[in-house]
Motif scaffolding. Sequence first.
Motif, PDB file in Angstrom:
ATOM      1  N   ALA A 129       0.850  -1.183   0.000  1.00 23.33           N
ATOM      2  CA  ALA A 129       0.000   0.000   0.000  1.00 23.33           C
ATOM      3  C   ALA A 129       0.890   1.239   0.000  1.00 23.33           C
ATOM      4  O   ALA A 129       2.056   1.181   0.416  1.00 23.33           O
ATOM      5  CB  ALA A 129      -0.900  -0.004   1.230  1.00 23.33           C
ATOM      6  N   PRO A 130       0.389   2.385  -0.444  1.00 21.14           N
ATOM      7  CA  PRO A 130       1.246   3.578  -0.539  1.00 21.14           C
ATOM      8  C   PRO A 130       1.878   4.018   0.779  1.00 21.14           C
ATOM      9  O   PRO A 130       2.944   4.633   0.765  1.00 21.14           O
ATOM     10  CB  PRO A 130       0.278   4.648  -1.081  1.00 21.14           C
ATOM     11  N   VAL A 236       6.562  -9.878  15.071  1.00 24.09           N
ATOM     12  CA  VAL A 236       5.621  -9.868  13.968  1.00 24.09           C
ATOM     13  C   VAL A 236       4.540  -8.824  14.249  1.00 24.09           C
ATOM     14  O   VAL A 236       4.238  -8.516  15.420  1.00 24.09           O
ATOM     15  CB  VAL A 236       5.003 -11.269  13.789  1.00 24.09           C
ATOM     16  N   ALA A 237       3.971  -8.251  13.195  1.00 26.42           N
ATOM     17  CA  ALA A 237       2.929  -7.236  13.343  1.00 26.42           C
ATOM     18  C   ALA A 237       1.859  -7.465  12.278  1.00 26.42           C
ATOM     19  O   ALA A 237       2.039  -8.245  11.332  1.00 26.42           O
ATOM     20  CB  ALA A 237       3.517  -5.834  13.208  1.00 26.42           C
ATOM     21  N   ASP A 238       0.754  -6.779  12.433  1.00 26.06           N
ATOM     22  CA  ASP A 238      -0.329  -6.868  11.463  1.00 26.06           C
ATOM     23  C   ASP A 238       0.055  -6.070  10.217  1.00 26.06           C
ATOM     24  O   ASP A 238       0.224  -4.856  10.278  1.00 26.06           O
ATOM     25  CB  ASP A 238      -1.616  -6.310  12.062  1.00 26.06           C
ATOM     26  N   GLY A 239       0.201  -6.763   9.090  1.00 28.13           N
ATOM     27  CA  GLY A 239       0.495  -6.078   7.835  1.00 28.13           C
ATOM     28  C   GLY A 239      -0.626  -6.200   6.826  1.00 28.13           C
ATOM     29  O   GLY A 239      -0.432  -5.908   5.639  1.00 28.13           O
ATOM     30  N   SER A 240      -1.810  -6.607   7.282  1.00 29.12           N
ATOM     31  CA  SER A 240      -2.903  -6.884   6.341  1.00 29.12           C
ATOM     32  C   SER A 240      -3.387  -5.635   5.617  1.00 29.12           C
ATOM     33  O   SER A 240      -3.969  -5.734   4.526  1.00 29.12           O
ATOM     34  CB  SER A 240      -4.072  -7.549   7.070  1.00 29.12           C
ATOM     35  N   GLN A 241      -3.163  -4.448   6.204  1.00 29.78           N
ATOM     36  CA  GLN A 241      -3.547  -3.203   5.548  1.00 29.78           C
ATOM     37  C   GLN A 241      -2.370  -2.550   4.835  1.00 29.78           C
ATOM     38  O   GLN A 241      -2.526  -1.476   4.236  1.00 29.78           O
ATOM     39  CB  GLN A 241      -4.131  -2.229   6.577  1.00 29.78           C
ATOM     40  N   LEU A 242      -1.210  -3.181   4.915  1.00 27.09           N
ATOM     41  CA  LEU A 242      -0.007  -2.614   4.298  1.00 27.09           C
ATOM     42  C   LEU A 242       0.411  -3.346   3.035  1.00 27.09           C
ATOM     43  O   LEU A 242       1.054  -2.755   2.152  1.00 27.09           O
ATOM     44  CB  LEU A 242       1.171  -2.653   5.286  1.00 27.09           C
ATOM     45  N   ALA A 243       0.127  -4.633   2.942  1.00 30.64           N
ATOM     46  CA  ALA A 243       0.640  -5.433   1.833  1.00 30.64           C
ATOM     47  C   ALA A 243      -0.239  -6.644   1.606  1.00 30.64           C
ATOM     48  O   ALA A 243      -0.891  -7.131   2.535  1.00 30.64           O
ATOM     49  CB  ALA A 243       2.071  -5.887   2.134  1.00 30.64           C
ATOM     50  N   ASP A 244      -0.247  -7.125   0.381  1.00 33.87           N
ATOM     51  CA  ASP A 244      -0.865  -8.412   0.126  1.00 33.87           C
ATOM     52  C   ASP A 244      -0.033  -9.181  -0.891  1.00 33.87           C
ATOM     53  O   ASP A 244       0.762  -8.600  -1.636  1.00 33.87           O
ATOM     54  CB  ASP A 244      -2.328  -8.275  -0.327  1.00 33.87           C
ATOM     55  N   THR A 245      -0.210 -10.477  -0.889  1.00 33.92           N
ATOM     56  CA  THR A 245       0.552 -11.338  -1.772  1.00 33.92           C
ATOM     57  C   THR A 245      -0.151 -12.671  -1.930  1.00 33.92           C
ATOM     58  O   THR A 245      -0.833 -13.134  -1.013  1.00 33.92           O
ATOM     59  CB  THR A 245       1.978 -11.576  -1.226  1.00 33.92           C
ATOM     60  N   ARG A 246       0.008 -13.248  -3.099  1.00 37.08           N
ATOM     61  CA  ARG A 246      -0.384 -14.642  -3.298  1.00 37.08           C
ATOM     62  C   ARG A 246       0.916 -15.433  -3.326  1.00 37.08           C
ATOM     63  O   ARG A 246       1.619 -15.472  -4.328  1.00 37.08           O
ATOM     64  CB  ARG A 246      -1.163 -14.828  -4.589  1.00 37.08           C
ATOM     65  N   MET A 247       1.230 -16.060  -2.225  1.00 36.93           N
ATOM     66  CA  MET A 247       2.531 -16.690  -2.052  1.00 36.93           C
ATOM     67  C   MET A 247       2.724 -17.858  -3.019  1.00 36.93           C
ATOM     68  O   MET A 247       3.798 -18.014  -3.611  1.00 36.93           O
ATOM     69  CB  MET A 247       2.673 -17.171  -0.607  1.00 36.93           C
ATOM     70  N   TYR A 248       1.691 -18.682  -3.167  1.00 37.06           N
ATOM     71  CA  TYR A 248       1.766 -19.833  -4.065  1.00 37.06           C
ATOM     72  C   TYR A 248       0.471 -19.911  -4.860  1.00 37.06           C
ATOM     73  O   TYR A 248      -0.616 -19.708  -4.312  1.00 37.06           O
ATOM     74  CB  TYR A 248       1.958 -21.131  -3.281  1.00 37.06           C
ATOM     75  N   ALA A 249       0.594 -20.215  -6.142  1.00 38.02           N
ATOM     76  CA  ALA A 249      -0.571 -20.338  -7.020  1.00 38.02           C
ATOM     77  C   ALA A 249      -0.869 -21.815  -7.248  1.00 38.02           C
ATOM     78  O   ALA A 249      -0.230 -22.466  -8.075  1.00 38.02           O
ATOM     79  CB  ALA A 249      -0.316 -19.624  -8.344  1.00 38.02           C
TER      80      ALA A 249
END
Length: 356
Positions: A129-130, A236-249
Motif C-alpha cells: 500500500a502507498p 511480527v505485526a499486522d500487515g494486512s492493511q499494508l501489503a498483500d501477496t499470493r505466495m503460491y498459485a
Amino acid sequence: MRVLAGTSVALAAHAALNAVLLRTPPAHPPATSARVRVVVPARDEAHQLGGCLDALAAQTGVPRLEVVVVDDGSGDGTAAVAAAHGARVLTADPPGPGWLGKPNACAQGAADAADVDVLVFVDADVRLAPHAVAAAVALLEQHDLDLVSPWPRQLALTRGERLVQPLQQWLWATTLPLRLAERPGRPSMAAANGQFLALRRAGYERAGGHGAVRGEVLEDIALLRAVKRSGGRGVVADGSQLADTRMYAGWGELAAGYEKSLWSALGGSPAGSLAAGAALAAVWVLPPLAGGRAGLVGYAAGVAGRAVTAARTGGRVWPDALAHPLGVLALDLLLVRSVLGHARGTLHWRGRTLTR
C-alpha cells in the motif's frame, strides 16, 4: 480426549488474546526523515517484479527512499524489468560455500549501506500500500524495535491454498506470546515473514546481517533470532492493511514451497518438527475423529481459533475455518514429505539444491 480438547480451548483463547495484542501500524503514519533502502531479491521474477516496483514508486511519506533490485541469477529478463522501472539493479554474485540463494542476494543488496537508517526487504510478489514503508518505519520507532515483520495479507484462491496457507498466521497467533516474544533474548520465541521485513540498519549489522543466517532456509525467522540474540527487539505485526501477496498459485506450488522448509520450521530440526507435527495432530485432528462431547468441544475450539486469526489478519473466515482439522492434517503430510526430502538431500527450490 478431555485433556486434548481443553488444550485446544486454551490455545484458542490465547489466539484471541494475541488478536488484541498484535501490533497494528498507523493508518496515517507521519512522514519520516529516515533514509530507507528497500531491497528486492529477485530470481526469475520478471512476471511479478513490475507490479512490486510500481507499488514502491508510489510510496508516500518516505522522501529519502532508495530501491535496489538484486538479480539473483535470473534467466527471464528480471534485470531488464527492474531497470525499466527505475530501480537500481545489482547482479548478485553466486552463493559461496555455506550460502543459500536468498540470504546471499539480501546480503549483497544491504551491503555498503552506511548512509542508510532503515533496511526494508520485500519479495517481488508483494504489493505494498502507498503508506506501507512509512508505517513500518513508524512501528520501529513507536515501539523501540530493531526489526518488525508486518505480515502481508495472504491471498489464497484455490481450495488447497485456502486449506493450508492460513495456517502460517494461525500457528504463531496460537502458540507465540507476542509481548514476551518482542523482548531481547528468547530467540526461540520468533515469528517473521521475509516477504516484508523492516530493520534498523544498526540492529541489522549488530546481529551480523544475512551473513549470520547464510545457510538458513527460513532466513527470516533466523534473522529475527539473530537480532534477539544480539540484544535487539523484534516482533511480527499486522500487515494486512499494508501489503498483500499470493505466495503460491495452486497446490503444486504450495506443496513444493512448504516441503523445502517445513523440516526446519516447526521445531528447528527434523526431529523437533515431527514432534511438533504430532502435537498438532493430537490437539486438532484426533478430537474431531474421536467424536463425543470432548471431540466436539475440541473441534469447535480449533475452528474458533482459526476464525479469530483469519479475521485479525485479513484472511477469509468462512467457510474455510470449518475445515481446520483437514488443514492441519494436510500440513502434517507436507511436513513428513519435507523431512524425508531433507534426509535424502532431494529438496530443491528455484533450480538450486537446498540440502546435501
